[in-house]
Design an enzyme around this catalytic site. Structure first.
Site, PDB file in Angstrom:
ATOM      1  N   SER A  63      13.923  90.005 -81.917  1.00 26.62           N
ATOM      2  CA  SER A  63      13.575  90.997 -81.550  1.00 26.62           C
ATOM      3  C   SER A  63      12.530  91.744 -82.265  1.00 26.62           C
ATOM      4  O   SER A  63      11.938  92.818 -81.720  1.00 26.62           O
ATOM      5  CB  SER A  63      14.797  91.797 -81.310  1.00 26.62           C
ATOM      6  OG  SER A  63      15.509  91.615 -80.287  1.00 26.62           O
ATOM      7  N   LYS A  66       9.628  92.740 -80.060  1.00 32.25           N
ATOM      8  CA  LYS A  66       9.553  94.086 -79.414  1.00 32.25           C
ATOM      9  C   LYS A  66       8.685  94.990 -79.742  1.00 32.25           C
ATOM     10  O   LYS A  66       8.176  95.906 -79.012  1.00 32.25           O
ATOM     11  CB  LYS A  66      10.968  94.458 -79.119  1.00 32.25           C
ATOM     12  CG  LYS A  66      12.062  93.470 -78.611  1.00 32.25           C
ATOM     13  CD  LYS A  66      13.481  94.085 -78.690  1.00 32.25           C
ATOM     14  CE  LYS A  66      14.360  92.806 -78.082  1.00 32.25           C
ATOM     15  NZ  LYS A  66      15.805  93.055 -78.158  1.00 32.25           N
ATOM     16  N   TYR A 191      10.203  87.339 -71.311  1.00 36.52           N
ATOM     17  CA  TYR A 191      10.668  87.903 -72.457  1.00 36.52           C
ATOM     18  C   TYR A 191      11.458  87.191 -73.605  1.00 36.52           C
ATOM     19  O   TYR A 191      11.193  87.257 -74.621  1.00 36.52           O
ATOM     20  CB  TYR A 191      11.909  89.119 -71.907  1.00 36.52           C
ATOM     21  CG  TYR A 191      13.200  89.569 -72.958  1.00 36.52           C
ATOM     22  CD1 TYR A 191      12.624  90.312 -73.907  1.00 36.52           C
ATOM     23  CD2 TYR A 191      14.156  88.800 -73.118  1.00 36.52           C
ATOM     24  CE1 TYR A 191      13.568  90.944 -74.862  1.00 36.52           C
ATOM     25  CE2 TYR A 191      14.991  89.165 -73.813  1.00 36.52           C
ATOM     26  CZ  TYR A 191      14.835  90.161 -74.839  1.00 36.52           C
ATOM     27  OH  TYR A 191      15.788  90.562 -75.806  1.00 36.52           O
ATOM     28  N   TYR A 243      19.606  98.711 -83.824  1.00 40.39           N
ATOM     29  CA  TYR A 243      20.501  98.907 -82.635  1.00 40.39           C
ATOM     30  C   TYR A 243      21.508  99.993 -83.165  1.00 40.39           C
ATOM     31  O   TYR A 243      20.789 101.070 -83.448  1.00 40.39           O
ATOM     32  CB  TYR A 243      21.192  97.468 -82.339  1.00 40.39           C
ATOM     33  CG  TYR A 243      20.315  96.205 -82.363  1.00 40.39           C
ATOM     34  CD1 TYR A 243      19.340  96.240 -81.475  1.00 40.39           C
ATOM     35  CD2 TYR A 243      20.213  95.109 -83.447  1.00 40.39           C
ATOM     36  CE1 TYR A 243      18.526  95.382 -81.041  1.00 40.39           C
ATOM     37  CE2 TYR A 243      19.474  94.099 -83.060  1.00 40.39           C
ATOM     38  CZ  TYR A 243      18.472  94.331 -82.030  1.00 40.39           C
ATOM     39  OH  TYR A 243      17.721  93.038 -81.973  1.00 40.39           O
ATOM     40  N   VAL A 261      17.803  88.974 -84.092  1.00 43.67           N
ATOM     41  CA  VAL A 261      18.764  87.968 -84.506  1.00 43.67           C
ATOM     42  C   VAL A 261      18.346  86.752 -84.901  1.00 43.67           C
ATOM     43  O   VAL A 261      19.333  85.931 -85.448  1.00 43.67           O
ATOM     44  CB  VAL A 261      19.646  87.857 -83.303  1.00 43.67           C
ATOM     45  CG1 VAL A 261      20.376  89.177 -82.662  1.00 43.67           C
ATOM     46  CG2 VAL A 261      18.896  87.074 -82.144  1.00 43.67           C
TER      47      VAL A 261
HETATM   48  N1  GLU Z   1      16.208  87.244 -77.583  1.00 43.83           N
HETATM   49  C1  GLU Z   1      17.516  87.962 -78.218  1.00 43.83           C
HETATM   50  C2  GLU Z   1      18.132  88.506 -76.847  1.00 43.83           C
HETATM   51  O1  GLU Z   1      17.729  88.663 -75.969  1.00 43.83           O
HETATM   52  C3  GLU Z   1      16.819  89.192 -78.947  1.00 43.83           C
HETATM   53  C4  GLU Z   1      18.090  90.009 -79.579  1.00 43.83           C
HETATM   54  C5  GLU Z   1      17.665  90.432 -80.832  1.00 43.83           C
HETATM   55  O2  GLU Z   1      16.920  89.814 -81.657  1.00 43.83           O
HETATM   56  O3  GLU Z   1      18.087  91.349 -81.410  1.00 43.83           O
HETATM   57  O4  GLU Z   1      19.520  88.353 -77.020  1.00 43.83           O
END
Ligand code: GLU
Length: 307
Positions: A63, A66, A191, A243, A261
């Protein structure tokens, strides 16, 4: 201030925590990573770098990507982007479907999965197709890290797609509210590919320098976004970068940051430096357990928080 000595102290202090928490096992290709690894790196605006542990080892940025896609979408669309994705903390887990239903398919922010999927969709529309959008994202990441060898781990991307039911569900739900333009599988696949980029802590600490310097890379002098957009991205990182633990991260660390993650966390000290810490074992909210603690120790020891 001796930043190298501070990083070495931090490494010693977090060592007892290594292995506490859990690696992300819902992406099978990430489940096999050794949870006890730790690396931390700092890059100053003049390019001076400090690092400890496995700061040169590449990991799955997940993430953290992002931040980079949000930057490109804000550059492409300006404030129009906020018609499709908000900028408020969600207070919900990263992959939650519930809020999205009662908020009519408009995700709270670009850093939860639903928001990042909308951002990826907007880039596919803007650049004409998924291939060009992904090439543009990769080109941007290579520019800001000044590292042409950065690539995607195809095994991680494939593994996520195979188990991507929840992200596909988020995208289908948003499509039903007309908030996804392109074909759902194409968007989610793109994504997953940008989440599967691998970079080291030292490369990532270099890559976020444009956010520590008002949108312009302090080393190459390349301007990517306006100072105002840079301010906004930092604000969203501060309020939404972790989050449902975003408030806690602001409380303990006091810096704009974004976790993934894969166990990485980037943080920005405006006007001073980029930081990245990596340790794969995660706490309950999906943020690196030792990494969060290391950043808290860093701002406590240096006084470099925005507060
Ligand atoms: N590619 C992961 C997902 O969509 C990213 C989640 C993350 O890094 O928090 O579940």
């Amino acid at each position: 201030m001796d930043i190298q000595a501070i990083l070495e102290e931090i490494e010693k202090e977090v060592r007892p925590l290594l292995g506490e928490g859990k690696v992300a096992d819902y992406i099978p290709a990430l489940a096999n990573v050794d949870p006890k690894q730790f690396g931390m790196a700092v890059t100053l605006l003049d390019g001076t770098q400090y690092g400890v542990g496995e700061s040169g080892k590449r990991f799955s940025i997940q993430s953290i990507s992002k931040v980079f896609t949000f930057t490109l979408a804000l550059h492409a669309y300006g404030p129009e982007l906020y018609k499709r994705v908000g900028r408020e903390p969600s207070g919900s887990p990263f992959n939650s479907l519930v809020q999205l239903e009662y908020e009519h398919g408009i995700p709270r922010n670009p850093f939860i999965n639903a928001g990042a999927i909308v951002v990826t969709d907007s880039l596919i529309t803007h650049f004409g197709d998924d291939y060009t959008a992904l090439e543009t994202i990769m080109g941007f990441i290579r520019d800001i890290s000044d590292e042409p060898s950065v690539t995607i781990d195809p095994e991680v991307a494939r593994s996520e797609m195979e188990h991507g039911y929840r992200n596909l569900a988020l995208a289908h739900l948003m499509k039903s509210f007309d908030n996804i333009d392109n074909e759902v599988r194409t968007v989610v696949q793109t994504y997953f590919k940008h989440c599967a980029v691998t970079m080291s802590a030292s490369e990532l600490s270099r890559a976020v320098l444009y956010l520590a310097n008002g949108g312009t890379d302090p080393i190459t002098q390349h301007t990517f976004i306006t100072p105002q957009q840079s301010k906004r991205i930092n604000a969203v990182m501060l309020t939404c970068g972790h989050y449902d633990a975003s408030g806690d991260f602001a409380f303990h660390v006091g810096l704009p940051g974004k976790s993934g993650v894969g166990g990485g966390i980037v943080a920005v000290v405006p006007g001073k430096m980029g930081i990245c810490v990596w340790s794969p074992a995660l706490n309950e909210q999906g943020n690196s357990l030792a990494g969060t603690r290391a950043l808290e120790l860093f701002t406590t020891k240096t006084g470099f928080s925005i507060f």
